[in-house]
Design a protein around this motif. Sequence first.
Motif, PDB file in Angstrom:
ATOM      1  N   PHE A 174      98.792  68.403  32.805  1.00 38.96           N
ATOM      2  CA  PHE A 174      98.232  68.584  32.972  1.00 38.96           C
ATOM      3  C   PHE A 174      97.096  67.848  34.453  1.00 38.96           C
ATOM      4  CE2 PHE A 174      98.878  71.678  29.147  1.00 38.96           C
ATOM      5  CZ  PHE A 174      99.183  72.518  29.425  1.00 38.96           C
ATOM      6  N   GLY A 175      96.663  68.723  35.189  1.00 40.51           N
ATOM      7  CA  GLY A 175      96.377  68.364  36.057  1.00 40.51           C
ATOM      8  C   GLY A 175      95.095  68.085  36.094  1.00 40.51           C
ATOM      9  N   TYR A 176      94.307  67.224  35.926  1.00 40.41           N
ATOM     10  CA  TYR A 176      92.517  67.505  36.199  1.00 40.41           C
ATOM     11  C   TYR A 176      91.727  66.970  37.651  1.00 40.41           C
ATOM     12  CZ  TYR A 176      92.555  68.173  31.263  1.00 40.41           C
ATOM     13  OH  TYR A 176      92.821  68.536  30.144  1.00 40.41           O
ATOM     14  N   GLU A 177      91.257  67.325  38.508  1.00 38.38           N
ATOM     15  CA  GLU A 177      90.311  67.346  39.087  1.00 38.38           C
ATOM     16  C   GLU A 177      89.442  66.363  39.382  1.00 38.38           C
ATOM     17  OE1 GLU A 177      89.441  71.581  41.362  1.00 38.38           O
ATOM     18  OE2 GLU A 177      90.508  71.881  41.021  1.00 38.38           O
ATOM     19  N   GLY A 178      88.471  66.327  37.952  1.00 43.58           N
ATOM     20  CA  GLY A 178      87.349  65.043  38.231  1.00 43.58           C
ATOM     21  C   GLY A 178      87.219  65.402  36.613  1.00 43.58           C
ATOM     22  N   ALA A 179      86.211  63.841  36.179  1.00 41.65           N
ATOM     23  CA  ALA A 179      85.946  63.681  35.474  1.00 41.65           C
ATOM     24  C   ALA A 179      84.979  65.158  34.691  1.00 41.65           C
ATOM     25  CB  ALA A 179      84.950  62.369  35.196  1.00 41.65           C
ATOM     26  N   GLY A 180      84.885  64.872  33.103  1.00 46.65           N
ATOM     27  CA  GLY A 180      84.147  66.157  33.068  1.00 46.65           C
ATOM     28  C   GLY A 180      84.788  67.279  33.279  1.00 46.65           C
ATOM     29  N   GLN A 181      85.898  67.661  33.411  1.00 47.99           N
ATOM     30  CA  GLN A 181      86.741  68.776  33.164  1.00 47.99           C
ATOM     31  C   GLN A 181      87.162  69.065  32.591  1.00 47.99           C
ATOM     32  OE1 GLN A 181      89.500  69.006  37.254  1.00 47.99           O
ATOM     33  NE2 GLN A 181      90.284  71.026  35.894  1.00 47.99           N
ATOM     34  N   LEU A 182      86.969  70.477  31.884  1.00 49.35           N
ATOM     35  CA  LEU A 182      87.964  70.645  30.465  1.00 49.35           C
ATOM     36  C   LEU A 182      88.688  71.762  30.756  1.00 49.35           C
ATOM     37  CD1 LEU A 182      84.591  70.702  28.487  1.00 49.35           C
ATOM     38  CD2 LEU A 182      86.163  69.175  28.924  1.00 49.35           C
ATOM     39  N   ALA A 183      89.425  71.544  29.215  1.00 49.21           N
ATOM     40  CA  ALA A 183      90.782  72.106  28.866  1.00 49.21           C
ATOM     41  C   ALA A 183      90.368  74.264  29.330  1.00 49.21           C
ATOM     42  CB  ALA A 183      91.635  72.534  28.472  1.00 49.21           C
ATOM     43  N   GLY A 184      90.517  74.676  29.829  1.00 49.22           N
ATOM     44  CA  GLY A 184      90.536  75.807  30.287  1.00 49.22           C
ATOM     45  C   GLY A 184      90.748  77.224  29.108  1.00 49.22           C
TER      46      GLY A 184
ATOM     47  N   GLY B  56      93.251  53.583  38.472  1.00 50.64           N
ATOM     48  CA  GLY B  56      92.068  54.679  37.364  1.00 50.64           C
ATOM     49  C   GLY B  56      90.894  55.122  38.054  1.00 50.64           C
ATOM     50  N   ALA B  57      90.331  53.592  37.889  1.00 49.67           N
ATOM     51  CA  ALA B  57      88.539  54.085  38.215  1.00 49.67           C
ATOM     52  C   ALA B  57      88.485  54.804  39.425  1.00 49.67           C
ATOM     53  CB  ALA B  57      87.812  52.455  38.534  1.00 49.67           C
ATOM     54  N   SER B  58      88.923  54.132  40.551  1.00 45.02           N
ATOM     55  CA  SER B  58      88.761  55.402  41.426  1.00 45.02           C
ATOM     56  C   SER B  58      89.131  56.839  41.564  1.00 45.02           C
ATOM     57  CB  SER B  58      89.573  54.761  43.463  1.00 45.02           C
ATOM     58  OG  SER B  58      91.148  54.197  42.719  1.00 45.02           O
ATOM     59  N   ILE B  59      89.607  57.088  40.749  1.00 48.22           N
ATOM     60  CA  ILE B  59      90.446  58.441  40.638  1.00 48.22           C
ATOM     61  C   ILE B  59      89.364  59.377  39.935  1.00 48.22           C
ATOM     62  CG2 ILE B  59      92.268  60.112  39.526  1.00 48.22           C
ATOM     63  CD1 ILE B  59      93.986  57.866  40.555  1.00 48.22           C
ATOM     64  N   PHE B  60      89.354  58.065  38.743  1.00 47.95           N
ATOM     65  CA  PHE B  60      88.515  58.617  38.017  1.00 47.95           C
ATOM     66  C   PHE B  60      87.209  59.542  38.247  1.00 47.95           C
ATOM     67  CE2 PHE B  60      84.977  59.118  34.291  1.00 47.95           C
ATOM     68  CZ  PHE B  60      85.806  59.393  33.120  1.00 47.95           C
ATOM     69  N   PHE B  61      86.536  58.467  39.607  1.00 52.98           N
ATOM     70  CA  PHE B  61      84.976  58.589  39.437  1.00 52.98           C
ATOM     71  C   PHE B  61      84.869  59.277  40.431  1.00 52.98           C
ATOM     72  CE2 PHE B  61      83.972  55.194  37.028  1.00 52.98           C
ATOM     73  CZ  PHE B  61      83.326  55.527  35.671  1.00 52.98           C
ATOM     74  N   GLY B  62      86.520  59.309  41.130  1.00 51.14           N
ATOM     75  CA  GLY B  62      86.551  60.299  42.443  1.00 51.14           C
ATOM     76  C   GLY B  62      85.645  59.584  44.177  1.00 51.14           C
TER      77      GLY B  62
ATOM     78  N   ASN C 110      98.614  63.380  27.491  1.00 47.70           N
ATOM     79  CA  ASN C 110      98.967  63.888  28.883  1.00 47.70           C
ATOM     80  C   ASN C 110      98.899  63.112  30.368  1.00 47.70           C
ATOM     81  OD1 ASN C 110      97.884  66.906  30.367  1.00 47.70           O
ATOM     82  ND2 ASN C 110      96.335  65.688  31.069  1.00 47.70           N
ATOM     83  N   GLU C 111      99.362  63.402  30.930  1.00 43.92           N
ATOM     84  CA  GLU C 111      99.784  63.187  32.190  1.00 43.92           C
ATOM     85  C   GLU C 111      99.898  63.364  33.644  1.00 43.92           C
ATOM     86  OE1 GLU C 111     101.983  58.505  30.997  1.00 43.92           O
ATOM     87  OE2 GLU C 111     103.045  59.677  29.648  1.00 43.92           O
TER      88      GLU C 111
ATOM     89  N   TRP D  33      95.166  61.472  32.507  1.00 47.32           N
ATOM     90  CA  TRP D  33      95.648  62.490  34.449  1.00 47.32           C
ATOM     91  C   TRP D  33      94.919  61.732  35.567  1.00 47.32           C
ATOM     92  CZ3 TRP D  33      90.940  62.866  36.987  1.00 47.32           C
ATOM     93  CH2 TRP D  33      89.856  62.452  36.590  1.00 47.32           C
ATOM     94  N   TRP D  34      93.973  60.365  34.753  1.00 47.62           N
ATOM     95  CA  TRP D  34      92.937  59.901  36.052  1.00 47.62           C
ATOM     96  C   TRP D  34      93.843  58.366  36.460  1.00 47.62           C
ATOM     97  CZ3 TRP D  34      91.887  55.101  33.655  1.00 47.62           C
ATOM     98  CH2 TRP D  34      91.874  54.780  32.665  1.00 47.62           C
ATOM     99  N   THR D  35      95.320  58.038  35.454  1.00 49.29           N
ATOM    100  CA  THR D  35      95.860  56.825  35.316  1.00 49.29           C
ATOM    101  C   THR D  35      96.359  56.800  37.139  1.00 49.29           C
ATOM    102  OG1 THR D  35      97.222  57.612  34.282  1.00 49.29           O
ATOM    103  CG2 THR D  35      95.692  56.150  33.367  1.00 49.29           C
ATOM    104  N   GLY D  36      97.182  57.928  37.672  1.00 49.55           N
ATOM    105  CA  GLY D  36      97.429  57.975  39.101  1.00 49.55           C
ATOM    106  C   GLY D  36      99.085  57.030  38.106  1.00 49.55           C
ATOM    107  N   GLU D  37      99.270  56.412  39.435  1.00 49.07           N
ATOM    108  CA  GLU D  37     100.962  55.766  39.220  1.00 49.07           C
ATOM    109  C   GLU D  37     100.313  54.280  38.973  1.00 49.07           C
ATOM    110  OE1 GLU D  37     102.349  55.225  43.092  1.00 49.07           O
ATOM    111  OE2 GLU D  37     102.664  57.285  43.376  1.00 49.07           O
ATOM    112  N   SER D  38      99.559  53.987  38.044  1.00 54.10           N
ATOM    113  CA  SER D  38      99.561  52.187  37.279  1.00 54.10           C
ATOM    114  C   SER D  38     100.119  52.506  36.340  1.00 54.10           C
ATOM    115  CB  SER D  38      97.749  52.466  37.432  1.00 54.10           C
ATOM    116  OG  SER D  38      97.637  53.654  36.566  1.00 54.10           O
ATOM    117  N   ASN D  39     100.167  51.325  35.017  1.00 53.36           N
ATOM    118  CA  ASN D  39     101.006  51.805  33.954  1.00 53.36           C
ATOM    119  C   ASN D  39     100.576  51.750  32.582  1.00 53.36           C
ATOM    120  OD1 ASN D  39      99.727  48.615  34.503  1.00 53.36           O
ATOM    121  ND2 ASN D  39     101.433  47.845  33.429  1.00 53.36           N
ATOM    122  N   ILE D  40      98.755  51.630  33.041  1.00 54.73           N
ATOM    123  CA  ILE D  40      97.937  51.825  31.739  1.00 54.73           C
ATOM    124  C   ILE D  40      98.574  52.726  30.529  1.00 54.73           C
ATOM    125  CG2 ILE D  40      95.286  52.608  31.203  1.00 54.73           C
ATOM    126  CD1 ILE D  40      94.536  52.941  33.696  1.00 54.73           C
ATOM    127  N   THR D  41      98.868  54.255  30.930  1.00 62.41           N
ATOM    128  CA  THR D  41      99.429  54.781  29.750  1.00 62.41           C
ATOM    129  C   THR D  41     100.431  54.106  29.133  1.00 62.41           C
ATOM    130  OG1 THR D  41     100.350  56.677  31.118  1.00 62.41           O
ATOM    131  CG2 THR D  41      98.281  56.887  30.509  1.00 62.41           C
TER     132      THR D  41
END
Length: 374
Positions: A180-190, A52-58, A373-374, A342-350
């Motif tokens: 909804f997918g997000y490309e990185g941290a800080g992206q907001l719903a448009g 999750g951290a690697s996805i969140f921080f890119g 949102n996943e 969105w940042w949790t990937g295939e982990s079980n965090i949610t």
Amino acid sequence: MATGTIGWSGNVLLLPAGMLFPAFWAYAPSRAVAAMVAAAHFLGASRGLPQGASIFFGSQYAIGLGLWFAASLVFVAVHSVLWTRRSGWPRMLRYLIASVLMSLPPFGIVGWASPITAAGVLFPGWSWFGLAATAILLLMMTTNLWRIAVPVVAGCAAWSAAFWTEPKVIEGWTGINTTFGYEGAGQLAGYEQQRETITMVRRAAGQGAKVAVLPESALGLWTPTTEKLWTDALSELPVTVIGGAAVVQRTGYDTVMVEISGSGSRIFYRERIPVPVSMWQPWRRLTGDGDGANAYFFDNPVTQVAGTRAAPLICYEQLLVWPVLQSMAMGSDAIVAIGNGWWTGESNITDIQRASVTAWAKLFDVPLVIAFNE
């Protein structure tokens, strides 16, 4: 490792497995081994964090591994310092102190993987008596009384599993999950994403929903323009919307929940404990950089929303002990839990978040509304 991995698998009925941790900790032959036991439990429970951290921080996976180990330091430090060779009451008292410290701020800010979360599985509907009974069983695990505690926990868990039912719902309320997918941290719903979300709300209203709960970040950056978009969209709909948004402040920003209807809107909740490091970054204030999420640790634990006294929990707060107990102590009648995974990937965090809030809702026998949102 098994107590964390199995207990925090994302299946609410497996949470009691985490209650074996105090026994392994208590009977460690040395302080060093006790520290390794604590580390294994915590790292097993939070094993989804590196991905999750690697996805969140890119960033590279190694950064996620570093944050994973860093996050365990407080848990390990508290349990290793309070470990003792002395058996009986001294050991029991020290585990009690460790548990309390990891449940309340400041240490409780990273107090994941607390075995007390299993109270809702062992004693559903028992409220504070169930919490006390679970605490007693955990203390018994640190003494020779573990021989009694283990079969009691196993029996209660088996009985609960055999007759398990999902938490109650509030008539007319519905949680709307999105993907909804997000490309990185800080992206907001448009704008386009919010139009799609409005369509989902219209559909829910058409199916009879009176209150629609949306995930964290579903409303994007909350501004007069965003407010106008939503109030206009709801002007002819007999539905109230509850959703997550971000509000820019003079220093940093707030992660909030907003209540919206055709007649207007209001911010009714500001997140008490944002995610440390990725969102809450208090060290920036020392350098004059006001970026990062603001924390309101002891504020607004209960709020009146859509006619219900609710305990609002945003994302990270669902993994901790303090926010939900503070809210229930103030007389909450329901739990409203939202998140953006969105940042949790295939982990079980949610899944773990859902399991945790489900256990708390069952313990206090209150309705639960979840929107992710996943």
